[in-house]
Design a protein around this motif. Structure first.
Motif, mmCIF file in Angstrom:
data_model
loop_
_atom_site.group_PDB
_atom_site.id
_atom_site.type_symbol
_atom_site.label_atom_id
_atom_site.label_comp_id
_atom_site.label_asym_id
_atom_site.label_seq_id
_atom_site.Cartn_x
_atom_site.Cartn_y
_atom_site.Cartn_z
ATOM 1 N N GLY A 45 0.936 -1.208 0.246
ATOM 2 C CA GLY A 45 -0.085 0.025 -0.081
ATOM 3 C C GLY A 45 0.599 1.487 0.067
ATOM 4 N N TRP A 46 2.102 1.325 -0.425
ATOM 5 C CA TRP A 46 2.942 2.326 -0.673
ATOM 6 C C TRP A 46 2.469 3.506 -1.593
ATOM 7 N N ARG A 47 2.738 4.528 -1.427
ATOM 8 C CA ARG A 47 2.250 5.569 -2.676
ATOM 9 C C ARG A 47 3.281 6.671 -2.599
ATOM 10 N N VAL A 48 3.535 6.956 -3.606
ATOM 11 C CA VAL A 48 4.516 7.785 -4.040
ATOM 12 C C VAL A 48 4.428 9.190 -3.148
ATOM 13 N N GLU A 49 3.247 9.785 -3.246
ATOM 14 C CA GLU A 49 2.936 11.008 -2.503
ATOM 15 C C GLU A 49 3.067 11.074 -1.046
ATOM 16 N N THR A 50 2.820 9.880 -0.314
ATOM 17 C CA THR A 50 2.798 9.931 0.985
ATOM 18 C C THR A 50 3.690 8.795 1.786
ATOM 19 N N ASN A 51 4.568 7.853 0.901
ATOM 20 C CA ASN A 51 5.395 7.281 1.425
ATOM 21 C C ASN A 51 6.932 7.114 0.819
ATOM 22 N N PRO A 52 7.586 8.180 1.092
ATOM 23 C CA PRO A 52 8.806 8.178 0.482
ATOM 24 C C PRO A 52 9.799 6.988 0.839
ATOM 25 N N ARG A 53 10.615 6.577 -0.134
ATOM 26 C CA ARG A 53 11.511 5.324 0.090
ATOM 27 C C ARG A 53 12.831 5.944 -0.487
ATOM 28 N N GLU A 54 13.915 5.546 0.374
ATOM 29 C CA GLU A 54 15.440 5.928 -0.037
ATOM 30 C C GLU A 54 16.229 4.907 0.141
ATOM 31 N N LEU A 55 17.319 5.105 -0.399
ATOM 32 C CA LEU A 55 18.519 4.147 -0.244
ATOM 33 C C LEU A 55 19.545 4.716 0.491
ATOM 34 N N ALA A 56 20.090 4.099 1.618
ATOM 35 C CA ALA A 56 21.114 4.687 2.427
ATOM 36 C C ALA A 56 21.544 3.661 3.217
ATOM 37 N N ASP A 57 23.169 3.552 3.171
ATOM 38 C CA ASP A 57 23.850 2.448 4.241
ATOM 39 C C ASP A 57 23.617 2.770 5.541
ATOM 40 N N ILE A 58 22.627 2.351 6.277
ATOM 41 C CA ILE A 58 22.348 2.551 7.744
ATOM 42 C C ILE A 58 23.270 1.750 8.718
ATOM 43 N N ASN A 59 23.779 0.667 8.156
ATOM 44 C CA ASN A 59 24.456 -0.008 9.295
ATOM 45 C C ASN A 59 25.993 -0.175 9.015
ATOM 46 N N GLY A 60 26.515 0.578 8.054
ATOM 47 C CA GLY A 60 27.839 0.525 7.814
ATOM 48 C C GLY A 60 28.624 -0.620 7.086
ATOM 49 N N ASP A 61 27.849 -1.346 6.277
ATOM 50 C CA ASP A 61 28.401 -2.430 5.558
ATOM 51 C C ASP A 61 28.619 -2.153 4.282
ATOM 52 N N ASP A 62 28.587 -0.871 3.585
ATOM 53 C CA ASP A 62 28.762 -0.480 2.252
ATOM 54 C C ASP A 62 27.958 -1.073 1.394
ATOM 55 N N ARG A 63 26.765 -1.404 1.962
ATOM 56 C CA ARG A 63 25.610 -1.790 0.936
ATOM 57 C C ARG A 63 24.590 -0.816 1.160
ATOM 58 N N ALA A 64 23.729 -0.357 0.173
ATOM 59 C CA ALA A 64 22.714 0.566 0.550
ATOM 60 C C ALA A 64 21.615 -0.297 1.066
ATOM 61 N N ASP A 65 20.899 0.193 1.761
ATOM 62 C CA ASP A 65 19.588 -0.432 2.448
ATOM 63 C C ASP A 65 18.357 0.507 2.217
ATOM 64 N N ILE A 66 17.082 -0.110 2.169
ATOM 65 C CA ILE A 66 16.044 0.579 2.078
ATOM 66 C C ILE A 66 15.488 1.242 3.232
ATOM 67 N N VAL A 67 15.015 2.457 3.342
ATOM 68 C CA VAL A 67 14.616 3.214 4.420
ATOM 69 C C VAL A 67 13.327 3.566 3.747
ATOM 70 N N GLY A 68 12.006 3.196 4.243
ATOM 71 C CA GLY A 68 10.646 3.734 3.866
ATOM 72 C C GLY A 68 9.902 4.304 4.980
ATOM 73 N N PHE A 69 9.288 5.460 4.598
ATOM 74 C CA PHE A 69 8.550 6.240 5.616
ATOM 75 C C PHE A 69 6.953 5.694 5.141
#
Length: 104
Positions: A45-69
């Protein structure tokens, strides 16, 4: 780079979920592959206008992770060496679209 090989990868958020094409040494990309059935309108049920999704390495392992609101808060899927992501996990029940804290 979602698999830690120092090559740029393509990550898309389609209607069915997260689609990945891994970067190759010759500058091409693998065929797109659906790697997780979430973070999408038809899958979660994710929507572009209300649920941004980003890629960022949040755990420091040099791999991009998905962070979704998402509607329940911040959802994270960690990037794996095989070019997939872990199952989405709610990491904090704040910063959702309706929350007052989103405007802070």
């Amino acid at each position: 780079d979602i698999n830690g090989d120092d090559r740029a990868d393509i990550v898309g958020f389609g209607n069915a979920g997260v689609i990945v094409s891994l970067g190759q040494t010759d500058g091409t990309f693998t065929e797109p592959k659906l790697v997780i059935n979430n973070f999408a309108q038809d899958a979660g049920g994710w929507r572009v206008e209300t649920n941004p999704r980003e890629l960022a390495d949040i755990n420091g392992d040099d791999r991009a992770d998905i962070v979704g609101f998402g509607n329940a808060g911040v959802i994270v899927s960690l990037g794996q060496t095989d070019g997939t992501f872990t199952e989405p996990k709610l990491v904090i029940n704040k910063f959702d679209f309706a929350a007052d804290d989103r405007q802070a």
